[in-house]
Write a protein that holds these residues in place. Structure first.
Motif, PDB file in Angstrom:
ATOM      1  N   PRO A 129       0.836  -1.206   0.000  1.00 32.94           N
ATOM      2  CA  PRO A 129       0.000   0.000   0.000  1.00 32.94           C
ATOM      3  C   PRO A 129       0.872   1.257   0.000  1.00 32.94           C
ATOM      4  O   PRO A 129       1.918   1.303   0.658  1.00 32.94           O
ATOM      5  CB  PRO A 129      -0.783  -0.101   1.307  1.00 32.94           C
ATOM      6  CG  PRO A 129      -0.754  -1.553   1.662  1.00 32.94           C
ATOM      7  CD  PRO A 129       0.555  -2.074   1.134  1.00 32.94           C
ATOM      8  N   LEU A 130       0.432   2.242  -0.755  1.00 31.36           N
ATOM      9  CA  LEU A 130       1.182   3.484  -0.868  1.00 31.36           C
ATOM     10  C   LEU A 130       0.893   4.370   0.336  1.00 31.36           C
ATOM     11  O   LEU A 130      -0.259   4.557   0.726  1.00 31.36           O
ATOM     12  CB  LEU A 130       0.789   4.211  -2.154  1.00 31.36           C
ATOM     13  CG  LEU A 130       1.548   5.492  -2.453  1.00 31.36           C
ATOM     14  CD1 LEU A 130       3.030   5.188  -2.673  1.00 31.36           C
ATOM     15  CD2 LEU A 130       0.967   6.164  -3.676  1.00 31.36           C
ATOM     16  N   GLU A 131       1.939   4.903   0.923  1.00 33.59           N
ATOM     17  CA  GLU A 131       1.814   5.889   1.987  1.00 33.59           C
ATOM     18  C   GLU A 131       2.576   7.122   1.562  1.00 33.59           C
ATOM     19  O   GLU A 131       3.780   7.060   1.317  1.00 33.59           O
ATOM     20  CB  GLU A 131       2.387   5.353   3.301  1.00 33.59           C
ATOM     21  CG  GLU A 131       1.559   4.240   3.905  1.00 33.59           C
ATOM     22  CD  GLU A 131       2.077   3.831   5.267  1.00 33.59           C
ATOM     23  OE1 GLU A 131       2.458   4.723   6.046  1.00 33.59           O
ATOM     24  OE2 GLU A 131       2.094   2.627   5.542  1.00 33.59           O
ATOM     25  N   VAL A 132       1.860   8.224   1.442  1.00 37.67           N
ATOM     26  CA  VAL A 132       2.488   9.478   1.064  1.00 37.67           C
ATOM     27  C   VAL A 132       3.186  10.041   2.293  1.00 37.67           C
ATOM     28  O   VAL A 132       2.621  10.069   3.387  1.00 37.67           O
ATOM     29  CB  VAL A 132       1.434  10.472   0.537  1.00 37.67           C
ATOM     30  CG1 VAL A 132       2.082  11.789   0.168  1.00 37.67           C
ATOM     31  CG2 VAL A 132       0.709   9.881  -0.650  1.00 37.67           C
ATOM     32  N   ASP A 133       4.412  10.466   2.114  1.00 39.59           N
ATOM     33  CA  ASP A 133       5.205  10.980   3.213  1.00 39.59           C
ATOM     34  C   ASP A 133       6.032  12.154   2.721  1.00 39.59           C
ATOM     35  O   ASP A 133       6.418  12.199   1.553  1.00 39.59           O
ATOM     36  CB  ASP A 133       6.141   9.878   3.728  1.00 39.59           C
ATOM     37  CG  ASP A 133       6.422   9.988   5.198  1.00 39.59           C
ATOM     38  OD1 ASP A 133       6.021  10.983   5.823  1.00 39.59           O
ATOM     39  OD2 ASP A 133       7.070   9.081   5.731  1.00 39.59           O
ATOM     40  N   SER A 134       6.319  13.084   3.588  1.00 44.14           N
ATOM     41  CA  SER A 134       7.175  14.211   3.235  1.00 44.14           C
ATOM     42  C   SER A 134       8.592  13.916   3.697  1.00 44.14           C
ATOM     43  O   SER A 134       8.824  13.684   4.887  1.00 44.14           O
ATOM     44  CB  SER A 134       6.673  15.495   3.905  1.00 44.14           C
ATOM     45  OG  SER A 134       5.400  15.822   3.409  1.00 44.14           O
ATOM     46  N   VAL A 135       9.490  13.938   2.734  1.00 46.50           N
ATOM     47  CA  VAL A 135      10.896  13.637   3.020  1.00 46.50           C
ATOM     48  C   VAL A 135      11.756  14.696   2.343  1.00 46.50           C
ATOM     49  O   VAL A 135      11.487  15.087   1.202  1.00 46.50           O
ATOM     50  CB  VAL A 135      11.281  12.231   2.477  1.00 46.50           C
ATOM     51  CG1 VAL A 135      12.746  11.946   2.679  1.00 46.50           C
ATOM     52  CG2 VAL A 135      10.428  11.167   3.134  1.00 46.50           C
ATOM     53  N   CYS A 136      12.776  15.155   3.022  1.00 48.10           N
ATOM     54  CA  CYS A 136      13.724  16.094   2.433  1.00 48.10           C
ATOM     55  C   CYS A 136      14.540  15.350   1.373  1.00 48.10           C
ATOM     56  O   CYS A 136      15.164  14.331   1.672  1.00 48.10           O
ATOM     57  CB  CYS A 136      14.642  16.660   3.508  1.00 48.10           C
ATOM     58  SG  CYS A 136      15.940  17.719   2.833  1.00 48.10           S
ATOM     59  N   HIS A 137      14.509  15.831   0.157  1.00 46.52           N
ATOM     60  CA  HIS A 137      15.242  15.167  -0.924  1.00 46.52           C
ATOM     61  C   HIS A 137      16.746  15.336  -0.782  1.00 46.52           C
ATOM     62  O   HIS A 137      17.509  14.587  -1.377  1.00 46.52           O
ATOM     63  CB  HIS A 137      14.777  15.686  -2.288  1.00 46.52           C
ATOM     64  CG  HIS A 137      13.432  15.163  -2.672  1.00 46.52           C
ATOM     65  ND1 HIS A 137      13.256  14.179  -3.600  1.00 46.52           N
ATOM     66  CD2 HIS A 137      12.204  15.468  -2.215  1.00 46.52           C
ATOM     67  CE1 HIS A 137      11.977  13.902  -3.721  1.00 46.52           C
ATOM     68  NE2 HIS A 137      11.311  14.683  -2.873  1.00 46.52           N
ATOM     69  N   HIS A 138      17.192  16.288   0.006  1.00 44.36           N
ATOM     70  CA  HIS A 138      18.621  16.503   0.209  1.00 44.36           C
ATOM     71  C   HIS A 138      19.217  15.505   1.207  1.00 44.36           C
ATOM     72  O   HIS A 138      20.203  14.845   0.925  1.00 44.36           O
ATOM     73  CB  HIS A 138      18.889  17.940   0.663  1.00 44.36           C
ATOM     74  CG  HIS A 138      20.321  18.218   0.948  1.00 44.36           C
ATOM     75  ND1 HIS A 138      21.253  18.370  -0.054  1.00 44.36           N
ATOM     76  CD2 HIS A 138      20.986  18.346   2.110  1.00 44.36           C
ATOM     77  CE1 HIS A 138      22.437  18.586   0.498  1.00 44.36           C
ATOM     78  NE2 HIS A 138      22.297  18.580   1.814  1.00 44.36           N
ATOM     79  N   CYS A 139      18.591  15.386   2.382  1.00 49.09           N
ATOM     80  CA  CYS A 139      19.172  14.546   3.442  1.00 49.09           C
ATOM     81  C   CYS A 139      18.412  13.245   3.682  1.00 49.09           C
ATOM     82  O   CYS A 139      18.886  12.363   4.385  1.00 49.09           O
ATOM     83  CB  CYS A 139      19.276  15.328   4.746  1.00 49.09           C
ATOM     84  SG  CYS A 139      17.685  15.707   5.516  1.00 49.09           S
ATOM     85  N   GLY A 140      17.190  13.140   3.138  1.00 52.45           N
ATOM     86  CA  GLY A 140      16.402  11.926   3.315  1.00 52.45           C
ATOM     87  C   GLY A 140      15.632  11.856   4.615  1.00 52.45           C
ATOM     88  O   GLY A 140      14.962  10.861   4.884  1.00 52.45           O
ATOM     89  N   GLU A 141      15.687  12.893   5.426  1.00 51.43           N
ATOM     90  CA  GLU A 141      14.991  12.903   6.715  1.00 51.43           C
ATOM     91  C   GLU A 141      13.508  13.225   6.544  1.00 51.43           C
ATOM     92  O   GLU A 141      13.110  13.956   5.637  1.00 51.43           O
ATOM     93  CB  GLU A 141      15.617  13.940   7.654  1.00 51.43           C
ATOM     94  CG  GLU A 141      17.031  13.605   8.079  1.00 51.43           C
ATOM     95  CD  GLU A 141      17.094  12.401   8.996  1.00 51.43           C
ATOM     96  OE1 GLU A 141      16.213  12.250   9.859  1.00 51.43           O
ATOM     97  OE2 GLU A 141      18.043  11.606   8.829  1.00 51.43           O
ATOM     98  N   HIS A 142      12.687  12.686   7.447  1.00 52.07           N
ATOM     99  CA  HIS A 142      11.251  12.945   7.486  1.00 52.07           C
ATOM    100  C   HIS A 142      11.010  14.423   7.803  1.00 52.07           C
ATOM    101  O   HIS A 142      11.714  15.009   8.622  1.00 52.07           O
ATOM    102  CB  HIS A 142      10.599  12.054   8.549  1.00 52.07           C
ATOM    103  CG  HIS A 142       9.135  12.268   8.690  1.00 52.07           C
ATOM    104  ND1 HIS A 142       8.225  11.786   7.780  1.00 52.07           N
ATOM    105  CD2 HIS A 142       8.423  12.942   9.621  1.00 52.07           C
ATOM    106  CE1 HIS A 142       7.014  12.145   8.153  1.00 52.07           C
ATOM    107  NE2 HIS A 142       7.103  12.839   9.267  1.00 52.07           N
ATOM    108  N   VAL A 143      10.016  15.026   7.157  1.00 54.93           N
ATOM    109  CA  VAL A 143       9.670  16.430   7.401  1.00 54.93           C
ATOM    110  C   VAL A 143       8.391  16.473   8.218  1.00 54.93           C
ATOM    111  O   VAL A 143       7.390  15.868   7.857  1.00 54.93           O
ATOM    112  CB  VAL A 143       9.464  17.191   6.073  1.00 54.93           C
ATOM    113  CG1 VAL A 143       9.042  18.631   6.341  1.00 54.93           C
ATOM    114  CG2 VAL A 143      10.722  17.150   5.223  1.00 54.93           C
TER     115      VAL A 143
END
Length: 156
Positions: A129-143
């Motif tokens: 199942p797809l879960e939309v998440d916000s992640v910083c594309h620079h460091c990969g950390e959760h936003v």
């Protein structure tokens, strides 16, 4: 501090609240209406003809025509003629329109969790199942709110 000095002070309580200029408000000005987002959803699903979009959104023809004109004027969709006699057009997402996709997925995920839901389920090619998440594309950390920085800093 004497009273004369205090009278001249500009305090937060004295300020007239004004809408904060922000990209969320600007985006909602164009996209923040039900039929607009549902029309974009249908185009993402591969339906491009006016009649198809009308049928699968439930929007009235005049409302849908108005929303599609606004989206076209803003560069979110483009019309492509597919018939000369009678003249008929399809509606296709531009690059700007395609970037609305994650917003729709986030709304769907929120609706399944907190809203009335629906029967659509979204899965990735991996089968999960797809879960939309916000992640910083620079460091990969959760936003989240604690890691988000807004400039200028909101006050009030």
């Amino acid at each position: 501090m004497d009273i004369d000095t205090m009278v001249g002070m500009d305090t937060m309580a004295d300020r007239t609240p004004r809408p904060r200029p922000c990209p969320v408000a600007a985006s909602l000005e164009l996209l923040g209406e039900r039929w607009t987002l549902l029309a974009i959803r249908e185009m993402r699903y591969g339906l491009h003809r006016f009649e198809q979009i009308t049928r699968f959104t439930g929007a009235s023809r005049d409302i849908l025509a108005d929303r599609l004109r606004k989206l076209e004027a803003a560069g979110v969709v483009e019309r492509r003629q597919y018939s000369e006699h009678p003249p008929r057009h399809e509606y296709h997402l531009t690059a700007a329109g395609a970037e609305v996709g994650p917003i729709l997925l986030a709304l769907a995920q929120w609706g399944q969790k907190w809203g009335p839901g629906g029967t659509a389920e979204f899965a990735h090619d991996c089968g999960h199942p797809l879960e939309v998440d916000s992640v910083c594309h620079h460091c990969g950390e959760h936003v989240d709110r604690e890691t988000l920085r807004i400039s200028p800093e909101p006050t009030g």
